[in-house]
Design a protein around this motif. Sequence first.
Motif, short mmCIF file in Angstrom:
data_model
loop_
_atom_site.label_atom_id
_atom_site.label_comp_id
_atom_site.label_asym_id
_atom_site.label_seq_id
_atom_site.Cartn_x
_atom_site.Cartn_y
_atom_site.Cartn_z
N ALA A 36 15.16 59.06 21.53
CA ALA A 36 14.48 58.06 21.23
C ALA A 36 15.36 56.94 20.54
CB ALA A 36 13.16 58.08 20.79
N LYS A 37 15.97 57.38 19.35
CA LYS A 37 16.66 56.46 18.76
C LYS A 37 17.87 55.79 19.57
CE LYS A 37 19.22 55.56 14.54
NZ LYS A 37 19.64 56.35 13.16
N SER A 38 18.53 56.58 20.37
CA SER A 38 19.78 56.22 21.20
C SER A 38 19.30 55.37 22.22
CB SER A 38 20.60 57.24 21.67
OG SER A 38 21.09 58.23 20.87
N LEU A 39 18.15 55.57 22.87
CA LEU A 39 17.41 54.65 23.74
C LEU A 39 17.03 53.26 23.25
CD1 LEU A 39 15.05 57.26 25.63
CD2 LEU A 39 17.10 56.26 26.62
N PHE A 40 16.64 53.24 21.95
CA PHE A 40 16.27 51.95 21.51
C PHE A 40 17.70 51.11 21.45
CE2 PHE A 40 12.59 53.78 19.34
CZ PHE A 40 11.46 53.54 20.57
N ARG A 41 18.72 51.79 21.09
CA ARG A 41 20.00 51.10 20.92
C ARG A 41 20.48 50.76 22.20
NH1 ARG A 41 24.00 54.91 17.44
NH2 ARG A 41 25.47 53.14 17.72
N CYS A 42 20.46 51.57 23.52
CA CYS A 42 20.89 51.13 24.67
C CYS A 42 19.91 50.12 25.32
CB CYS A 42 20.59 52.61 25.55
SG CYS A 42 21.71 53.93 25.43
N SER A 43 18.72 49.83 24.82
CA SER A 43 17.83 48.75 25.37
C SER A 43 18.64 47.31 25.13
CB SER A 43 16.47 48.79 24.57
OG SER A 43 16.47 48.52 23.40
N GLY A 44 19.53 47.25 24.34
CA GLY A 44 20.19 46.20 24.12
C GLY A 44 21.49 45.84 25.02
#
Length: 367
Positions: A36-44
């Motif tokens: 999940a944490k990596s996905l939040f970074r990928c959302s940018g």
Amino acid sequence: MDRGKKLTNLYGNKNNNIYMDLKDIIRENALPYLPAKSLFRCSGVCRDWKLLISTPFFAHNQSNSFRSISGFFYQTQAGVPSFMSLDPMAYGVPDPSLEFLPEPVEIRCSSNGLLCCQGCTDYKAYYICNPVTKHWEKLPKPEADHGPDPAVVLAFEPSLLNFTADYKLICAFPSELDGFEFEIYSSGTRSWRISGEIYFSNRKLLPKSGIHVNGTAYWQTSLEIIAFDLSSERCQLLYKTVGSLGTKNGKLCMAHVHGRSQNLVVRMLSDVHSNTMQMHSAAELWKELPRIHLDVSPAAFSSSWYFYGHGGVEFIGGDVVLFRDGNMFYCYDMKKKASENLGQVDIDIKAGIVGYVNSLVDLQTVG
């Protein structure tokens, strides 16, 4: 010539996957397998990725695709929940102290991204939450008295057919008939129900020893393992070995560290029916895997806590093994065959440690 033309037409087919953009390939084949944490970074990265990651369908897909142990929730000596990440760059939660819950809580157990906590006020209500999304559910008051340190097990297995979390919370509580009874909460009915099964024994369950594996809840006593099948609601006793209960390759296992040799010893449940076999039967309840030598400091297994209950292992799940010396923690990855010093953590030893999967799994209601 004809053969050459056919070959040219084949490679000129624009529907072939080789003509997909790299970002589209990553979006379809990599993003659902990230924490999940990596996905939040990928959302940018771009607007399309941000919109995709925010959809319920993607959250459902990710909760089914990502199952790796990402870290551990624990209680500090001050009683505050906290999170120890195996990789702070990849795994994490926005509020490790769980202040989004309506009252101070104690961490009890977890399962595939969901965390079970218990309130410290009123009737000490149970809460099921996802620390990533901060969504939570408050469970109704149980019918039975679960005691000051309830032996609860959270059972949640992500399913492609269910877009919301369908889980059960099972508690083995002391019976007035000198044994243990079992109370089960179902998210489907949103209610508690006491099973008709009773385990007659004067033994006590070891604190924080409960675990769910393949439809069965397990707890340890000093000499045996209590297995409660959730389908038949029948109880069975298993002879135990030294160590902590955990999972390996989807099966129940027990693990401990042989202090002098520093070998990790893992035994997997092989044949649950061996308890009822005739004498001198070749059937074995536990099958020992090849031992693994741990490349860590000898001091990690020198303290007296090693001989109390856990056999040196605090947690085992998948390929991750966690052990500690006092407040110093070490992790061993059985797949990579590498150990890592996670450092010193201010932890309440009595509170226990709960493994956690960094998942986007959604709940039925939002707190």
